[in-house]
Scaffold this active site. Structure first.
Site, PDB file in Angstrom:
ATOM      1  CG  ASP A  88       0.026  -3.374  -4.863  1.00  0.00           C
ATOM      2  OD1 ASP A  88       0.065  -4.342  -5.638  1.00  0.00           O
ATOM      3  OD2 ASP A  88      -0.258  -2.213  -5.215  1.00  0.00           O
ATOM      4  CG  ASP A 145       2.850  -1.224  -1.818  1.00  0.00           C
ATOM      5  OD1 ASP A 145       3.950  -0.908  -2.299  1.00  0.00           O
ATOM      6  OD2 ASP A 145       1.790  -0.695  -2.178  1.00  0.00           O
ATOM      7  CG  ASP A 187      -1.727   2.862  -1.049  1.00  0.00           C
ATOM      8  OD1 ASP A 187      -0.836   3.385  -0.355  1.00  0.00           O
ATOM      9  OD2 ASP A 187      -1.499   2.050  -1.961  1.00  0.00           O
ATOM     10  NE  ARG A 246       5.454   6.453  -2.636  1.00  0.00           N
ATOM     11  CZ  ARG A 246       4.960   5.574  -3.492  1.00  0.00           C
ATOM     12  NH1 ARG A 246       3.949   4.797  -3.135  1.00  0.00           N
ATOM     13  NH2 ARG A 246       5.479   5.464  -4.700  1.00  0.00           N
TER      14      ARG A 246
END
Length: 395
Positions: free
Chosen positions: A194, A218, A222, A274
């Site tokens: 991504d 993105d 992660d 986030r």
């Protein structure tokens, strides 16, 4: 005249004693905090482990003894007997299926066993395809300026004992399915990527420290698909919409075992959301500096457990002042454990807690550290991101 002379000397001596006592007061480390104070300079518990050593260049693997949080100490898997040292001399990445000796991809995939990777000089590395990092690999950018930027970036796929330290990672772009050289010199078929700076997939025992990450297609980091025992420390996250995702998706229940420590990081400016967003698992978010947000700072879904401890949250001048965000996808708000202890809220910031106050990390002795009072957070995070190390070996 003699009595006057003696009286003057006595006063001077007393004044000198007072000055010495005051100097001692401000230079002795406080026993009540986890950080160290030396002549007015405060270092957090990770940095004080190695930055005071002027010979760190000669003993780079000492860094592996300094991690805290859920990653624990990295020394058994990244240092000691059998360690191989590899120097990146070539910034190219011409053939991801057959990397050349001297490149970063060769060191991260082709060198077997424990490997400590350093860089010969300043360089910018544009990866043609995602770089998969083998187990027991440390990528150490201290002392030079290394940018991984402009295309593909880093993936830790089903690997363990990985350290990523001292890299600028930015402008990462999405990648289509491809085949690349993977860990242990084996070709791996990759699906769609991504455009994250660093992605963990089924990884364990990973420490990400003192990196500067920004402006990726993105997200910046992660932690997904069963990854756990991760420490994210001393990083600078800036200029990004989606910063950090912990947990793959709402349907991936294996992430219930995920445990991540987020400590001593600097978020902002210009971060939207986030920081992190958590699904299913557990995050201990401690001693971080949050310089505003647009949507929220800490959020989640699928009833994660989050302990926010002794952070500083500086709300934006206008817009949303609430730190937290929740997506209740299971219809049971009582199952959430989302709480704040010792945090400092500035510029009108607020934190809505949920659930009982029982989301403690329960660290083992190798993971444990003492969280500092939030009033020291600005100092403890003042050198977050890539360090500027001088030729005299000072960082």
């Amino acid at each position: 005249m003699a009595p006057i002379y003696m009286n003057t000397m006595t006063k001077h001596f007393a004044l000198a004693l007072i000055i010495l006592n005051l100097l001692a007061l401000y230079s002795i480390p406080s026993s009540g905090n986890s950080s160290e104070e030396l002549r007015g300079l405060r270092l957090n518990t990770i940095d004080s482990c190695w930055r005071r050593n002027p010979q760190w260049r000669r003993n780079r693997p000492q860094l592996a003894t300094c991690s805290v949080g859920f990653a624990g100490k990295m020394s058994s898997g990244n240092a000691g007997r059998g360690l191989r040292r590899y120097v990146v001399t070539d910034p190219s990445d011409d053939n991801p299926l057959s990397p050349k000796p001297g490149t970063l991809r060769y060191g991260a995939t082709m060198v077997k066993g424990k490997v400590w990777i350093t860089f010969q000089r300043d360089m910018r590395i544009t990866l043609q395809k995602p770089l998969l990092i083998s187990s027991s690999t440390a990528i150490d950018g201290r002392g030079v300026s290394v940018h991984v930027a402009g295309n593909a970036c880093l993936v830790v796929l089903q690997a363990s004992n990985v350290i990523i330290h001292g890299l600028h990672i930015h402008h990462c772009r999405a990648q289509g399915p491809s085949r690349v050289m993977g860990p242990e010199g084996k070709v791996v078929s990759m699906g769609q990527a991504d455009g994250d700076a660093i992605r963990l997939v089924g990884a364990r025992k990973v420490w990400i420290d003192h990196n500067t990450l920004y402006q990726c297609q993105d997200g910046l980091l992660d932690v997904t698909r069963g990854s756990t025992d991760v420490t994210i420390s001393n990083n600078w996250f800036r200029d990004q919409d989606k910063v950090m995702l912990l947990g793959h998706d709402d349907g991936y229940s294996m992430d219930k075992n995920m445990k991540v420590t987020v400590v001593y990081n600097h978020f902002g400016p210009n971060c939207n959301q986030r920081m992190p967003r958590i699904r299913h698992g557990y995050a201990h978010v401690a001693n971080n500096l949050f310089r505003g947000w647009t949507q929220y700072a800490i959020g989640g879904s699928m009833s994660p457990s989050v302990k926010s401890e002794a952070n500083i949250f500086i709300a934006p001048k206008s817009g949303n002042k609430e730190v937290t965000w929740r997506m209740d996808t299971v219809g049971n708000k009582n199952s959430w454990k989302f709480y704040s202890v010792g945090d400092v809220f500035e510029n009108g910031a607020t934190f809505t807690g949920t659930g009982f106050r029982g989301a403690n990390p329960n660290y083992n002795p190798q993971q444990n550290f003492k969280v500092a009072n939030a009033k020291f957070v600005r100092s403890l995070t003042s050198s977050a991101g890539v360090l500027r190390c001088t030729k005299r070996s000072k960082c």
